[in-house]
Scaffold this active site. Structure first.
Site, mmCIF file in Angstrom:
data_model
loop_
_atom_site.group_PDB
_atom_site.id
_atom_site.type_symbol
_atom_site.label_atom_id
_atom_site.label_comp_id
_atom_site.label_asym_id
_atom_site.label_seq_id
_atom_site.Cartn_x
_atom_site.Cartn_y
_atom_site.Cartn_z
ATOM 1 N N LEU A 128 22.427 110.580 47.266
ATOM 2 C CA LEU A 128 22.514 109.703 48.438
ATOM 3 C C LEU A 128 22.060 108.285 48.087
ATOM 4 O O LEU A 128 22.773 107.313 48.310
ATOM 5 C CB LEU A 128 21.668 110.272 49.589
ATOM 6 C CG LEU A 128 21.546 109.421 50.854
ATOM 7 C CD1 LEU A 128 22.920 109.198 51.498
ATOM 8 C CD2 LEU A 128 20.603 110.073 51.867
ATOM 9 N N THR A 129 20.881 108.148 47.484
ATOM 10 C CA THR A 129 20.267 106.834 47.245
ATOM 11 C C THR A 129 21.063 106.018 46.219
ATOM 12 O O THR A 129 21.558 106.549 45.233
ATOM 13 C CB THR A 129 18.823 107.013 46.765
ATOM 14 O OG1 THR A 129 18.113 107.770 47.737
ATOM 15 C CG2 THR A 129 18.117 105.686 46.575
ATOM 16 N N GLU A 130 21.144 104.697 46.470
ATOM 17 C CA GLU A 130 21.834 103.767 45.573
ATOM 18 C C GLU A 130 20.925 102.582 45.279
ATOM 19 O O GLU A 130 19.891 102.411 45.941
ATOM 20 C CB GLU A 130 23.126 103.270 46.238
ATOM 21 C CG GLU A 130 24.122 104.382 46.507
ATOM 22 C CD GLU A 130 25.442 103.896 47.092
ATOM 23 O OE1 GLU A 130 26.325 104.736 47.257
ATOM 24 O OE2 GLU A 130 25.571 102.683 47.383
ATOM 25 N N SER A 135 17.864 105.090 52.800
ATOM 26 C CA SER A 135 18.034 105.695 54.119
ATOM 27 C C SER A 135 19.063 104.936 54.959
ATOM 28 O O SER A 135 19.405 105.365 56.050
ATOM 29 C CB SER A 135 16.690 105.704 54.851
ATOM 30 O OG SER A 135 15.718 106.348 54.067
ATOM 31 N N THR A 161 16.855 112.906 41.493
ATOM 32 C CA THR A 161 16.084 113.982 40.870
ATOM 33 C C THR A 161 17.021 114.933 40.123
ATOM 34 O O THR A 161 18.075 115.304 40.639
ATOM 35 C CB THR A 161 15.294 114.757 41.951
ATOM 36 O OG1 THR A 161 14.398 113.847 42.591
ATOM 37 C CG2 THR A 161 14.486 115.892 41.348
ATOM 38 N N ILE A 343 -15.066 111.932 44.147
ATOM 39 C CA ILE A 343 -16.077 112.973 43.929
ATOM 40 C C ILE A 343 -16.334 113.156 42.431
ATOM 41 O O ILE A 343 -17.465 113.404 42.004
ATOM 42 C CB ILE A 343 -15.647 114.289 44.613
ATOM 43 C CG1 ILE A 343 -15.779 114.131 46.146
ATOM 44 C CG2 ILE A 343 -16.457 115.485 44.117
ATOM 45 C CD1 ILE A 343 -15.066 115.193 46.970
ATOM 46 N N GLU A 369 12.370 111.516 50.099
ATOM 47 C CA GLU A 369 12.883 112.136 51.338
ATOM 48 C C GLU A 369 12.616 111.240 52.551
ATOM 49 O O GLU A 369 12.453 111.718 53.667
ATOM 50 C CB GLU A 369 12.291 113.531 51.600
ATOM 51 C CG GLU A 369 12.408 114.508 50.475
ATOM 52 C CD GLU A 369 13.837 114.812 50.087
ATOM 53 O OE1 GLU A 369 14.755 114.389 50.792
ATOM 54 O OE2 GLU A 369 14.012 115.459 49.056
ATOM 55 N N THR A 371 10.604 107.263 53.250
ATOM 56 C CA THR A 371 9.234 106.743 53.189
ATOM 57 C C THR A 371 8.491 107.007 54.504
ATOM 58 O O THR A 371 9.112 107.315 55.532
ATOM 59 C CB THR A 371 9.250 105.219 52.959
ATOM 60 O OG1 THR A 371 9.919 104.607 54.077
ATOM 61 C CG2 THR A 371 9.961 104.840 51.671
#
Length: 393
Positions: A128-130, A135, A161, A343, A369, A371
């Site tokens: 999907l991402t370019e 989004s 991915t 810690i 997925e 931001t």
């Protein structure tokens, strides 16, 4: 409710979970240093993961999968994600996104061809991402132009991915030059990545999550036959992607929550072993405050997760719940990882200890997925839509 998805037999599922918990602690966690050193999951471990059916959890049984419902799938992701993120990363695109897209929208022929291959462990990518859009579907540049009995695809997909070694990608492409209502200009295509004209960029160097790989998929005059169009219908691609994203967001939320639990367990162990001023630092109230805040936040995320997946299996829309859970859990994981470093004190900054790795690994959960800021928009827009619908009838 009558439309509850029964999924796998409950007793069989519980046995599987128990087996997976043992496998995570006895095999996957001990192999983490090896995965980091080689920036990849060893072949023997991948073979074991395939043998256990981890690539086919959500595939229907007739296609060689386990037939899990959403609850069982997300609980399994939660169990698996106690180990380093690379293990979820390699399986989850198959399970949560590409499988659900084919299952929900594919033709019978597409299901018969691809679901058994995905269930057996052929690795998939979700395109999907370019470079210029994530989004934002209106900014999608990849095109699919009709040619004879098929389509010619051109464009570049980024941050994908599994791209460096996947066998197939579900590619979102524009089948109309104009931006159409309800994103009708976007269609989805099943593209084997050995198709002529497909090249892959080299694996990107990342801040964290060693062993998981992302890269570019470049499409130059890639011809695919007409039956590569998911569902055989143009203009359904973005709706398919969004349906799959609910599953993706639930998966990222579950992974964030499990990894926060791992970071907290590590922090508790360190706090009881490390001495200062003659006693374990776990005795100090300010350390206890960080531990207890972390426990409460993890518990809240687990409750959100179980509420959202129960609703999903009842057949209800969980756009709001999935977005809210992903947003809260990913931000929470960042806070818990940060406290884990604190810690550990100076040791938390050293690569010798796990705390600094948890800190780097968890940062991406707030980004992929969708931001945190996109989640806020998704939630607010849906709230306002629901309010308007209530006002007008």
């Amino acid at each position: 409710m009558s439309n509850v998805n029964p999924g796998m037999d409950a007793e069989v599922f519980e046995q599987f979970q128990e087996q997976l918990r043992r496998y995570v602690r006895e095999r996957l966690i001990p192999a983490e240093n090896d995965v980091i050193a080689n920036d990849g999951i060893p072949d023997d471990l991948l073979a074991e993961m395939r043998e256990m059916g981890l690539f086919g959890l959500t595939m229907p049984e007739e296609y060689g999968g386990a037939g899990m419902n959403v609850t069982q799938y997300i609980e399994t992701i939660y169990t698996l994600s106690y180990a380093m993120p690379a293990y979820r990363s390699i399986t989850s695109i198959n399970l949560g996104m590409v499988c659900s897209a084919i299952k929900n929208s594919g033709t019978p022929e597409q299901k018969a061809e691809w679901l058994p291959r995905l269930a057996a462990g052929e690795i998939a990518s979700f395109g999907l991402t370019e470079p210029g859009s994530g989004s934002d579907s209106a900014g999608l540049q990849t095109t699919a132009v009709r040619s004879g009995n098929g389509y010619v695809l051109n464009g570049t997909k980024r941050y994908i991915t599994n791209a460096p070694f996947a066998k197939i990608a579900l590619i979102m492409a524009r089948t109309s030059k104009e931006n159409l209502p309800k994103n009708g200009h976007v269609s989805a295509f099943l593209v084997p990545l050995d198709t002529a004209g497909v090249t892959r960029g080299k694996s990107d160097k990342k801040m964290g999550q060693p062993g998981s790989h992302i890269g570019d998929i470049i499409l130059e005059d890639v011809f695919v036959p007409g039956d590569a169009l998911l569902g055989g219908e143009e203009g359904k691609g973005f709706a398919t992607a969004m349906q799959s994203l609910d599953n993706g967001r639930l998966s990222v939320g579950a992974a964030s929550t499990a990894y926060a639990r791992r970071a907290l367990d590590t922090a508790v162990k360190y706090a009881t072993e490390r001495k200062a001023f003659g006693e374990p630092i776990a005795n100090f109230q300010l350390i206890q405050a960080m531990l207890s805040d972390s426990y409460a936040e993890i518990y809240a995320a687990e409750c959100m997760m179980r509420d959202a997946i129960k609703k999903a299996d009842e057949g209800r829309k969980v756009l709001l719940e999935a977005a809210a859970f992903k947003m809260f859990a990913s931000e929470m994981c960042g806070r818990v990882a940060d406290r884990c470093v604190q810690i550990h004190g100076g040791a938390g900054y050293l690569a010798e200890y796990e705390a600094e790795r948890f800190f780097r690994d968890s940062r991406i959960y707030r980004i992929y997925e969708g931001t945190t800021q996109i989640m806020q928009l998704v939630i607010a827009k849906q709230m306002l839509r629901d309010f308007s619908a209530g006002m007008h009838g």
